[in-house]
Write a protein that holds these residues in place. Structure first.
Motif, PDB file in Angstrom:
ATOM      1  N   PHE A  87       5.889  -4.605 -31.700  1.00  0.00           N
ATOM      2  CA  PHE A  87       4.871  -3.833 -31.313  1.00  0.00           C
ATOM      3  C   PHE A  87       5.035  -3.348 -29.872  1.00  0.00           C
ATOM      4  O   PHE A  87       4.238  -2.364 -29.405  1.00  0.00           O
ATOM      5  CB  PHE A  87       3.659  -4.557 -31.306  1.00  0.00           C
ATOM      6  N   ASN A  88       6.053  -3.795 -29.158  1.00  0.00           N
ATOM      7  CA  ASN A  88       6.289  -3.487 -27.447  1.00  0.00           C
ATOM      8  C   ASN A  88       7.665  -2.546 -27.840  1.00  0.00           C
ATOM      9  O   ASN A  88       8.213  -2.244 -26.581  1.00  0.00           O
ATOM     10  CB  ASN A  88       6.637  -4.664 -26.902  1.00  0.00           C
ATOM     11  N   TYR A  89       7.928  -2.165 -29.054  1.00  0.00           N
ATOM     12  CA  TYR A  89       9.049  -1.123 -28.924  1.00  0.00           C
ATOM     13  C   TYR A  89       8.324   0.045 -29.272  1.00  0.00           C
ATOM     14  O   TYR A  89       7.514   0.463 -30.064  1.00  0.00           O
ATOM     15  CB  TYR A  89      10.082  -1.641 -30.301  1.00  0.00           C
ATOM     16  N   PRO A  90       9.225   1.380 -28.880  1.00  0.00           N
ATOM     17  CA  PRO A  90       9.130   2.656 -29.282  1.00  0.00           C
ATOM     18  C   PRO A  90       9.714   2.734 -30.787  1.00  0.00           C
ATOM     19  O   PRO A  90      10.546   1.840 -31.159  1.00  0.00           O
ATOM     20  CB  PRO A  90       9.800   3.496 -28.357  1.00  0.00           C
ATOM     21  N   VAL A  91       9.244   3.820 -31.585  1.00  0.00           N
ATOM     22  CA  VAL A  91       9.478   3.637 -32.913  1.00  0.00           C
ATOM     23  C   VAL A  91      10.977   4.123 -33.150  1.00  0.00           C
ATOM     24  O   VAL A  91      11.691   3.774 -34.152  1.00  0.00           O
ATOM     25  CB  VAL A  91       8.666   4.688 -33.759  1.00  0.00           C
ATOM     26  N   GLY A 185       3.439   6.149 -27.269  1.00  0.00           N
ATOM     27  CA  GLY A 185       3.427   4.741 -27.013  1.00  0.00           C
ATOM     28  C   GLY A 185       4.335   3.806 -27.706  1.00  0.00           C
ATOM     29  O   GLY A 185       4.873   4.220 -28.679  1.00  0.00           O
ATOM     30  N   THR A 186       4.235   2.644 -27.338  1.00  0.00           N
ATOM     31  CA  THR A 186       4.884   1.534 -28.237  1.00  0.00           C
ATOM     32  C   THR A 186       4.254   1.454 -29.683  1.00  0.00           C
ATOM     33  O   THR A 186       2.964   1.827 -29.956  1.00  0.00           O
ATOM     34  CB  THR A 186       4.858   0.120 -27.637  1.00  0.00           C
ATOM     35  N   LEU A 187       4.820   0.830 -30.476  1.00  0.00           N
ATOM     36  CA  LEU A 187       4.280   0.649 -31.838  1.00  0.00           C
ATOM     37  C   LEU A 187       2.731   0.276 -32.200  1.00  0.00           C
ATOM     38  O   LEU A 187       2.009   0.856 -32.805  1.00  0.00           O
ATOM     39  CB  LEU A 187       5.443  -0.122 -32.902  1.00  0.00           C
ATOM     40  N   GLY A 188       2.825  -0.819 -31.344  1.00  0.00           N
ATOM     41  CA  GLY A 188       1.449  -1.711 -31.544  1.00  0.00           C
ATOM     42  C   GLY A 188       0.295  -1.481 -30.588  1.00  0.00           C
ATOM     43  O   GLY A 188      -0.675  -1.826 -30.504  1.00  0.00           O
ATOM     44  N   GLU A 189       0.644  -0.677 -29.492  1.00  0.00           N
ATOM     45  CA  GLU A 189      -0.224  -0.607 -28.299  1.00  0.00           C
ATOM     46  C   GLU A 189      -1.129   0.670 -28.428  1.00  0.00           C
ATOM     47  O   GLU A 189      -2.247   0.595 -27.833  1.00  0.00           O
ATOM     48  CB  GLU A 189       0.634  -0.401 -27.045  1.00  0.00           C
ATOM     49  N   THR A 190      -0.987   1.561 -29.409  1.00  0.00           N
ATOM     50  CA  THR A 190      -1.543   2.873 -29.306  1.00  0.00           C
ATOM     51  C   THR A 190      -3.085   2.829 -29.894  1.00  0.00           C
ATOM     52  O   THR A 190      -4.078   3.476 -29.321  1.00  0.00           O
ATOM     53  CB  THR A 190      -0.900   4.064 -29.952  1.00  0.00           C
ATOM     54  N   CYS A 191      -3.050   2.219 -31.042  1.00  0.00           N
ATOM     55  CA  CYS A 191      -4.537   2.201 -31.616  1.00  0.00           C
ATOM     56  C   CYS A 191      -5.437   1.117 -31.081  1.00  0.00           C
ATOM     57  O   CYS A 191      -5.381   0.073 -31.788  1.00  0.00           O
ATOM     58  CB  CYS A 191      -4.309   2.046 -32.995  1.00  0.00           C
ATOM     59  N   ILE A 192      -6.393   1.522 -29.962  1.00  0.00           N
ATOM     60  CA  ILE A 192      -7.334   0.597 -29.735  1.00  0.00           C
ATOM     61  C   ILE A 192      -8.218  -0.164 -30.746  1.00  0.00           C
ATOM     62  O   ILE A 192      -8.459  -1.233 -30.527  1.00  0.00           O
ATOM     63  CB  ILE A 192      -8.215   1.144 -28.471  1.00  0.00           C
TER      64      ILE A 192
END
Length: 317
Positions: A87-91, A185-192
């Motif tokens: 989740f901290n990686y770019p796709v 953003g990174t995989l897991g950070e964008t969708c609040i």
């Protein structure tokens, strides 16, 4: 009764809640964000997550075997580390780098310090920082949402924090787009909204306390406003919600007392804003959590209730 008196050391109260149960709840809580990452960044997001999880599990199995320790892959902690790290990686991160991150997180940060419960810092965050310094360009090459569908022309774009740092505020997404995850953003950070669903689930299941996430996010909001930043955009940007809900709350590396949790969370928030506003990096969540992880033993020492009648130096023994 056979008349025998059994004497054993404390604790004498057992609980049906085991590490595997807790980790399973965390995995369930991460599923909404995983679904959102695939929706915005395509099937490759799922591939990156699977590769990272596999790397973590295999690394844990081999390292425990080499160190001649009991196997712990069944407690699912390596799976959780793998998902959080992905989740901290770019796709677009090369899969071999994703796999290296799993080895670093499990072997270097977790197993070399004794395994689960002995690591001084969050494995996923520490591995991300190491990869950031080793593969800076690959770790900061962002892909626009829906680029995998071919609906946008540019496949490389800037994150909201980078746009704010450069002064290009006109290109910023709206608050609603930020909340729903329609940004780079990174995989897991964008969708609040997906992260909030997972956080509410963990609070309801009593996996985490809301103290750290609430105090962390509130501190970033207030301190950003004091420094003249857009507080709403600041809390919706970067990996704040991912870090506050899923990584700052790590049992091993965060304080156990409520007072300690508040101090810890405020410290995370202050350092995050300081790095974002005055640092050379647009994001400060990972570094702030790592720094406060290091301070956790001292925070616990200062905030742990003292035994009745014990004061001063005796209380710290």
């Amino acid at each position: 009764m056979d008349g025998k008196l059994i004497v054993s050391s404390s604790p004498h109260i057992s609980s049906p809640v085991k590490t595997k149960n807790i980790m399973l709840d965390v995995i369930i809580a991460l599923i909404p964000a995983l679904i959102a990452s695939v929706y915005y960044f395509g099937p490759r997001a799922l591939v990156v997550v699977c590769v990272t999880v596999a790397s973590c599990v295999i690394s844990e199995y081999i390292s425990r075997k080499v160190m001649k320790r009991p196997q712990t892959i069944g407690d699912l902690s390596a799976v959780v580390t793998g998902i959080l790290l992905a989740f901290n990686y770019p796709v677009g991160l090369p899969l071999w780098i994703a796999a290296i991150g799993g080895v670093v997180a499990i072997v270097m940060v977790k197993q070399m310090f004794g395994g689960l419960g002995h690591n001084f810092a969050n494995p996923a965050i520490t591995a991300r920082i190491i990869l950031m310094t080793s593969f800076a360009l690959r770790m900061t090459t962002w892909v626009a949402p829906f680029a995998w569908r071919g609906t946008v022309d540019a496949t490389s774009t800037a994150t909201p924090l980078a746009l704010m740092a450069s002064g290009n505020t006109e290109a910023l997404p709206t608050y609603l787009q930020m909340f729903l995850g329609e940004r780079a953003g990174t995989l897991g950070e964008t969708c609040i909204v997906a992260l909030l669903i997972g956080g509410i689930y963990m609070v309801a299941k009593k996996v985490i306390s809301p103290i750290i996430p609430v105090c962390y996010i509130a501190t970033v909001f207030v301190f950003s406003a004091i420094l003249g930043q857009d507080p709403v955009m600041q809390i919706l940007s970067g990996g704040l919600f991912l870090g506050a809900i899923f990584m700052a709350t790590d049992y091993v590396t965060s304080p156990i007392t409520n007072k300690g949790k508040v101090i810890y969370a405020i410290g995370c928030g202050l350092i995050t804003v300081m790095i974002r506003v005055f640092g050379s990096l647009p994001e400060g969540v990972s570094f702030s959590i790592l720094l406060m992880n290091i301070l956790t033993p001292h925070i616990e020492n200062l905030t742990t209730p003292k035994s009745f009648g014990v004061t001063g130096k005796e209380a710290s023994k």
